[in-house]
Design a protein around this motif. Sequence first.
Motif, PDB file in Angstrom:
ATOM      1  N   VAL A 191     -47.867 -33.741 -80.703  1.00 15.34           N
ATOM      2  CA  VAL A 191     -48.761 -32.510 -80.970  1.00 15.34           C
ATOM      3  C   VAL A 191     -49.417 -31.859 -79.758  1.00 15.34           C
ATOM      4  O   VAL A 191     -49.962 -32.654 -78.642  1.00 15.34           O
ATOM      5  N   HIS A 192     -49.603 -30.470 -79.750  1.00 16.53           N
ATOM      6  CA  HIS A 192     -50.051 -29.776 -78.674  1.00 16.53           C
ATOM      7  C   HIS A 192     -51.336 -29.253 -79.361  1.00 16.53           C
ATOM      8  O   HIS A 192     -50.997 -28.032 -80.092  1.00 16.53           O
ATOM      9  N   LEU A 193     -52.549 -29.375 -78.891  1.00 20.70           N
ATOM     10  CA  LEU A 193     -53.727 -28.848 -79.134  1.00 20.70           C
ATOM     11  C   LEU A 193     -54.001 -27.803 -77.946  1.00 20.70           C
ATOM     12  O   LEU A 193     -54.396 -28.521 -76.900  1.00 20.70           O
ATOM     13  N   MET A 194     -53.995 -26.528 -78.226  1.00 22.63           N
ATOM     14  CA  MET A 194     -54.035 -25.372 -77.002  1.00 22.63           C
ATOM     15  C   MET A 194     -55.000 -24.548 -76.830  1.00 22.63           C
ATOM     16  O   MET A 194     -55.433 -23.885 -78.162  1.00 22.63           O
ATOM     17  N   SER A 195     -55.712 -24.026 -76.015  1.00 23.13           N
ATOM     18  CA  SER A 195     -56.635 -23.028 -76.163  1.00 23.13           C
ATOM     19  C   SER A 195     -55.629 -21.883 -76.120  1.00 23.13           C
ATOM     20  O   SER A 195     -54.616 -21.577 -76.012  1.00 23.13           O
ATOM     21  N   ALA A 196     -56.165 -20.644 -76.728  1.00 23.16           N
ATOM     22  CA  ALA A 196     -55.536 -19.358 -77.045  1.00 23.16           C
ATOM     23  C   ALA A 196     -54.968 -18.828 -75.512  1.00 23.16           C
ATOM     24  O   ALA A 196     -53.707 -18.516 -75.630  1.00 23.16           O
ATOM     25  N   ASP A 197     -55.604 -19.070 -74.541  1.00 23.12           N
ATOM     26  CA  ASP A 197     -55.194 -18.818 -73.106  1.00 23.12           C
ATOM     27  C   ASP A 197     -53.989 -19.482 -72.661  1.00 23.12           C
ATOM     28  O   ASP A 197     -53.100 -19.147 -72.202  1.00 23.12           O
ATOM     29  N   ALA A 198     -54.210 -21.023 -72.684  1.00 19.25           N
ATOM     30  CA  ALA A 198     -52.819 -21.753 -72.599  1.00 19.25           C
ATOM     31  C   ALA A 198     -51.751 -21.537 -73.595  1.00 19.25           C
ATOM     32  O   ALA A 198     -50.609 -21.564 -73.009  1.00 19.25           O
ATOM     33  N   ARG A 199     -52.075 -21.276 -74.710  1.00 19.10           N
ATOM     34  CA  ARG A 199     -50.855 -21.221 -75.504  1.00 19.10           C
ATOM     35  C   ARG A 199     -50.106 -19.752 -75.081  1.00 19.10           C
ATOM     36  O   ARG A 199     -48.769 -19.842 -75.215  1.00 19.10           O
ATOM     37  N   GLU A 200     -50.965 -18.812 -74.870  1.00 19.24           N
ATOM     38  CA  GLU A 200     -50.222 -17.669 -74.327  1.00 19.24           C
ATOM     39  C   GLU A 200     -49.533 -17.605 -73.124  1.00 19.24           C
ATOM     40  O   GLU A 200     -48.492 -17.158 -72.684  1.00 19.24           O
ATOM     41  N   PHE A 201     -50.108 -18.424 -72.125  1.00 15.77           N
ATOM     42  CA  PHE A 201     -49.545 -18.740 -70.717  1.00 15.77           C
ATOM     43  C   PHE A 201     -48.263 -19.635 -70.755  1.00 15.77           C
ATOM     44  O   PHE A 201     -47.277 -19.299 -70.059  1.00 15.77           O
ATOM     45  N   TYR A 202     -48.379 -20.756 -71.690  1.00 15.75           N
ATOM     46  CA  TYR A 202     -47.274 -21.539 -71.554  1.00 15.75           C
ATOM     47  C   TYR A 202     -46.121 -21.175 -72.513  1.00 15.75           C
ATOM     48  O   TYR A 202     -44.961 -21.621 -72.295  1.00 15.75           O
ATOM     49  N   GLU A 203     -46.459 -20.573 -73.504  1.00 15.63           N
ATOM     50  CA  GLU A 203     -45.344 -20.110 -74.457  1.00 15.63           C
ATOM     51  C   GLU A 203     -44.476 -21.273 -74.662  1.00 15.63           C
ATOM     52  O   GLU A 203     -43.142 -20.918 -74.855  1.00 15.63           O
ATOM     53  N   LEU A 204     -44.899 -22.245 -75.407  1.00 15.45           N
ATOM     54  CA  LEU A 204     -43.937 -23.389 -75.832  1.00 15.45           C
ATOM     55  C   LEU A 204     -43.069 -22.794 -76.977  1.00 15.45           C
ATOM     56  O   LEU A 204     -41.848 -23.524 -76.896  1.00 15.45           O
ATOM     57  N   GLU A 205     -43.527 -21.909 -77.845  1.00 15.53           N
ATOM     58  CA  GLU A 205     -42.355 -21.497 -78.812  1.00 15.53           C
ATOM     59  C   GLU A 205     -41.262 -20.750 -78.136  1.00 15.53           C
ATOM     60  O   GLU A 205     -40.113 -20.902 -78.680  1.00 15.53           O
TER      61      GLU A 205
END
Length: 114
Positions: A90-104
Amino acid sequence: MKTAQEEALEIAQILEDSKADDVSVIDVSELNSWTDFFVIATVHSSAHWQGLAKQIKDYVKENEMEIHVTHNKAVSGDDWNLIDIGPVVVHLMSADAREFYELEKLWHNGKKLR
């Protein structure tokens, strides 16, 4: 006994019911040997991710599962929090981190289940 896919989808539903945004489940079982599913969600604050993490831990305990690792990727601990339940990460991410790391995008070869 539940399959890893059922567990991943149930965790995703818990996160969605608890107001996490943009909850995704990706089947990565054909792409690596260390997990089968990623559940990725955007959280709004440190308090929000702490509440979500508690709900996940409660789910794990109720289902007689085990958390292998938890990890924070930020000095403050609230940008990216990872909970490794073995077949489900499970990855719980801030919006900024999610945008930066782009796991999808990084795991685009996986099958997106939601």
